[in-house]
Design a protein around this motif. Structure first.
Motif, PDB file in Angstrom:
ATOM      1  N   GLN A  43       0.821  -1.201   0.000  1.00  0.00           N
ATOM      2  CA  GLN A  43       0.000   0.000   0.000  1.00  0.00           C
ATOM      3  C   GLN A  43       0.863   1.262   0.000  1.00  0.00           C
ATOM      4  O   GLN A  43       0.492   2.276  -0.618  1.00  0.00           O
ATOM      5  CB  GLN A  43      -0.928   0.003   1.208  1.00  0.00           C
ATOM      6  CG  GLN A  43      -2.046  -1.025   1.123  1.00  0.00           C
ATOM      7  CD  GLN A  43      -2.931  -1.025   2.345  1.00  0.00           C
ATOM      8  OE1 GLN A  43      -2.505  -0.640   3.444  1.00  0.00           O
ATOM      9  NE2 GLN A  43      -4.180  -1.471   2.177  1.00  0.00           N
ATOM     10  N   GLN A 102       1.977   1.770  -3.510  1.00  0.00           N
ATOM     11  CA  GLN A 102       0.872   2.269  -4.315  1.00  0.00           C
ATOM     12  C   GLN A 102       0.614   3.748  -4.037  1.00  0.00           C
ATOM     13  O   GLN A 102       0.294   4.522  -4.949  1.00  0.00           O
ATOM     14  CB  GLN A 102      -0.400   1.459  -4.026  1.00  0.00           C
ATOM     15  CG  GLN A 102      -1.539   1.740  -4.984  1.00  0.00           C
ATOM     16  CD  GLN A 102      -1.184   1.362  -6.409  1.00  0.00           C
ATOM     17  OE1 GLN A 102      -0.598   0.314  -6.658  1.00  0.00           O
ATOM     18  NE2 GLN A 102      -1.500   2.245  -7.350  1.00  0.00           N
ATOM     19  N   GLN A 110      -6.131   6.571  -0.509  1.00  0.00           N
ATOM     20  CA  GLN A 110      -5.048   5.601  -0.315  1.00  0.00           C
ATOM     21  C   GLN A 110      -4.311   5.838   0.992  1.00  0.00           C
ATOM     22  O   GLN A 110      -3.909   4.889   1.671  1.00  0.00           O
ATOM     23  CB  GLN A 110      -4.068   5.682  -1.481  1.00  0.00           C
ATOM     24  CG  GLN A 110      -2.940   4.676  -1.435  1.00  0.00           C
ATOM     25  CD  GLN A 110      -3.418   3.229  -1.564  1.00  0.00           C
ATOM     26  OE1 GLN A 110      -4.550   2.991  -2.009  1.00  0.00           O
ATOM     27  NE2 GLN A 110      -2.580   2.279  -1.175  1.00  0.00           N
ATOM     28  N   GLN A 164      -3.837  -3.632 -10.462  1.00  0.00           N
ATOM     29  CA  GLN A 164      -2.729  -2.679 -10.401  1.00  0.00           C
ATOM     30  C   GLN A 164      -2.205  -2.345 -11.802  1.00  0.00           C
ATOM     31  O   GLN A 164      -1.941  -1.181 -12.127  1.00  0.00           O
ATOM     32  CB  GLN A 164      -1.606  -3.255  -9.539  1.00  0.00           C
ATOM     33  CG  GLN A 164      -1.865  -3.209  -8.044  1.00  0.00           C
ATOM     34  CD  GLN A 164      -0.747  -3.852  -7.242  1.00  0.00           C
ATOM     35  OE1 GLN A 164      -0.078  -4.756  -7.716  1.00  0.00           O
ATOM     36  NE2 GLN A 164      -0.547  -3.380  -6.023  1.00  0.00           N
ATOM     37  N   ARG A 192      -2.480   1.373 -13.627  1.00  0.00           N
ATOM     38  CA  ARG A 192      -1.356   2.123 -14.168  1.00  0.00           C
ATOM     39  C   ARG A 192      -1.619   2.559 -15.609  1.00  0.00           C
ATOM     40  O   ARG A 192      -1.157   3.610 -16.059  1.00  0.00           O
ATOM     41  CB  ARG A 192      -0.085   1.268 -14.128  1.00  0.00           C
ATOM     42  CG  ARG A 192       0.417   0.976 -12.715  1.00  0.00           C
ATOM     43  CD  ARG A 192       1.793   0.342 -12.755  1.00  0.00           C
ATOM     44  NE  ARG A 192       2.222  -0.152 -11.450  1.00  0.00           N
ATOM     45  CZ  ARG A 192       2.108  -1.397 -11.038  1.00  0.00           C
ATOM     46  NH1 ARG A 192       1.583  -2.312 -11.862  1.00  0.00           N
ATOM     47  NH2 ARG A 192       2.495  -1.746  -9.832  1.00  0.00           N
ATOM     48  N   GLN A 223      -7.194  -4.323  -3.026  1.00  0.00           N
ATOM     49  CA  GLN A 223      -6.251  -4.337  -1.906  1.00  0.00           C
ATOM     50  C   GLN A 223      -6.896  -4.874  -0.631  1.00  0.00           C
ATOM     51  O   GLN A 223      -6.322  -5.712   0.086  1.00  0.00           O
ATOM     52  CB  GLN A 223      -5.714  -2.917  -1.659  1.00  0.00           C
ATOM     53  CG  GLN A 223      -4.787  -2.395  -2.740  1.00  0.00           C
ATOM     54  CD  GLN A 223      -4.383  -0.951  -2.495  1.00  0.00           C
ATOM     55  OE1 GLN A 223      -4.982  -0.265  -1.671  1.00  0.00           O
ATOM     56  NE2 GLN A 223      -3.383  -0.482  -3.213  1.00  0.00           N
TER      57      GLN A 223
END
Length: 532
Positions: A225, A228, A249, A442, A446, A459
């Protein structure tokens, strides 16, 4: 006092016939033991652990704790069942706990006390012999004695007295039987202490391993995390995403970090509990570390036959001993309602001043036999007998309840093993799917193909499944321990009971010099009270 050959006082020959009738009566009734003879309860008929037979549990595609377990009916349980986890560190901790835990020391002392009380009651079957030596000076009134003066007399006497209570109706033997049953109860209480302690040490080690692995998983999730968050902050600086995604986040990362302190607290408290089992203080932690990978899941598990399990469980054997004691107490109560016999006798010498003890004509003796029969006590003895019968009925009901609980424990452990294997299998599948989903999301995030909310959900799903998988692994180890505990733990294959707990049936004994002469300084605590 030792007799001089020329001062020996011979017992008159005609005395023997005075005791003969009473002796013959005692011998005729000596084989009589009133009250019920205890019979060990039979194993429950048609009793089993479940209607369906369970032979093999499921297998999970994971190295730690994923193996299938085979349940083998009638397989014996090793005395050191914890060694099946193949962990030298765990073996060392269990052995240390058995040596140093205060509960074990207390249970051993209780057993030693119970055995000594058995020997004390057995002494009632033997005659009691005592010696007496006395010297007295006395001034006798001349008025009452008819003498012109009031003389001062010196009287010396020495005698040996014997008393004996024949156990005609077996009341003493029933009392010894009851005390022996109490010693048997303490014997299996000691085994229950061993079993509970070893299971607690193993379960605590498993809990430490589980919490440590959960901490490792949580730290890995925090690392992911955090990476990220760095990526989101870089995208925010480029204007590709809004502040809302970064803040979300950050919140998710903070929430994950907030789960670490409770796990660390649980780890510390579990270690403190382990120290208590080992007889150590919290500051004496030597840093023993466990993780699930260091423990091997036993793959061949014993399932004792129902008839054997009843004899193996320490709590069932303790309840049986209490039932035996209650049965013997009925015999004691019945014997108390019947005549009580006693025989007493003494042999000695009494002389006035100026004459030696055991000189000619100074011998004295006495012999008496007595029978006492309660005639009226307002029903006290009868009610005590009825109370003893009621106590037996209570013990019988508690024994049946203990047997039911024993079967329930084994059945629960078997069902738990089956459910744990299925749960771990599914959790492994769920974790791998969640991880694959997270990797995919993920990559898509991106590339801008999915919204941030998809990444956040992925997550959280992966975090939950990873922690659930660790807990499912630990559950298989814990419930395997529960099965060994439910089946009795193999105490019959161990010889680690301290021989000193049996005591010694000494028939002659006097206090030691240290017991007679108290120390001038405060004595040091006994070994059992020291904290080394």
């Amino acid at each position: 006092m030792k007799e001089h050959p020329r001062q020996r006082v011979s017992r008159p020959q005609h005395v023997a016939h005075l005791l003969a009738p009473l002796s013959l009566l005692c011998l005729a009734l000596a084989g009589c033991t009133v009250g019920p003879d205890f019979v060990r309860p039979d194993a429950p008929a048609n009793a089993d652990y479940s209607r369906e037979k369970l032979s093999t549990t499921a297998q999970a595609d994971i190295d730690t704790g994923g193996a299938a377990q085979r349940l083998i009916a009638g397989m014996d349980i090793p005395g050191q069942w914890w060694a099946l986890f193949r962990s030298p560190a765990l073996n060392a901790l269990v052995e240390e706990a058995l040596r140093a835990n205060p509960d074990v020391s207390a249970a051993q002392a209780a057993l030693r006390q119970a055995n000594e009380l058995v020997y004390a009651d057995q002494a009632s079957l033997f005659p009691s012999v005592s010696g007496n030596v006395q010297k007295a000076r006395e001034k006798v009134s001349g008025v009452t004695s008819g003498l012109p003066e009031s003389p001062i007399l010196t009287v010396s006497s020495a005698s040996l007295s014997v008393s004996y209570a024949p156990d005609v109706f077996g009341g003493t033997r029933r009392q010894i039987e009851a005390t022996s049953a109490q010693a048997e109860y303490q014997r299996f209480q000691l085994e229950a202490t061993y079993l509970t302690l070893t299971a607690n040490v193993v379960n605590t080690a498993i809990s430490l391993a589980s919490v440590r692995d959960q901490i490792a998983v949580t730290e890995e999730i925090i690392r992911l995390q955090g990476g990220q968050l760095d990526l989101l902050q870089a995208q925010r600086r480029l204007g590709a995403i809004s502040d809302a995604d970064v803040l979300t986040q950050q919140t998710a990362l903070a929430q994950s970090r907030a789960t670490l302190p409770p796990l660390q607290k649980q780890l510390a408290q579990t270690r403190n509990q382990l120290m208590a089992y080992l007889g150590r203080f919290p500051n004496q932690d030597q840093g023993e570390r466990f993780n699930l990978a260091s423990l091997q899941l036993p793959q061949a598990l014993p399932v004792s036959l129902p008839s054997d399990m009843v004899a193996q469980r320490p709590d069932v054997r303790s309840a049986q001993a209490q039932l035996h004691q209650a049965s013997a107490d009925i015999g004691v109560a019945v014997a108390n309602q019947l005549p009580q016999f006693s025989i007493t006798g003494s042999l000695g010498s009494t002389v006035a001043g100026g004459t030696k003890l055991f000189s000619s004509g100074s011998g004295v003796w006495s012999l008496a036999g007595a029978i006492t029969q309660p005639l009226f006590d307002a029903g006290a003895l009868e009610h005590r007998k009825r109370a003893a019968v009621a106590a037996y009925d209570e013990s019988a009901a508690r024994y049946r309840g203990t047997v039911l609980t024993a079967f329930q424990d084994v059945a629960n452990a078997l069902r738990a093993l089956e459910a744990d294997a299925d749960a771990l299998n599914q959790q492994v599948v769920a974790e791998r799917s969640a991880q694959a989903s997270l990797d995919l999301v993920q990559t898509q995030f991106r590339l801008g193909a999915v919204a941030y909310i998809n990444l956040l959900n992925a997550q959280q799903t992966y975090q939950n499944t990873a922690l659930a998988r660790v807990r499912a692994q630990a559950a298989r180890y814990s419930d395997t321990t529960a099965l060994f505990q439910a089946l009795g733990g193999g105490w019959w294959n161990r010889t680690d009971v301290d021989p000193a707990t049996k005591g010694r049936p000494d028939r002659f004994g006097l206090p030691s010099w240290q017991e007679i002469m108290p120390a001038t300084k405060k004595p040091a605590p006994s070994d059992s009270a020291r904290f080394d």
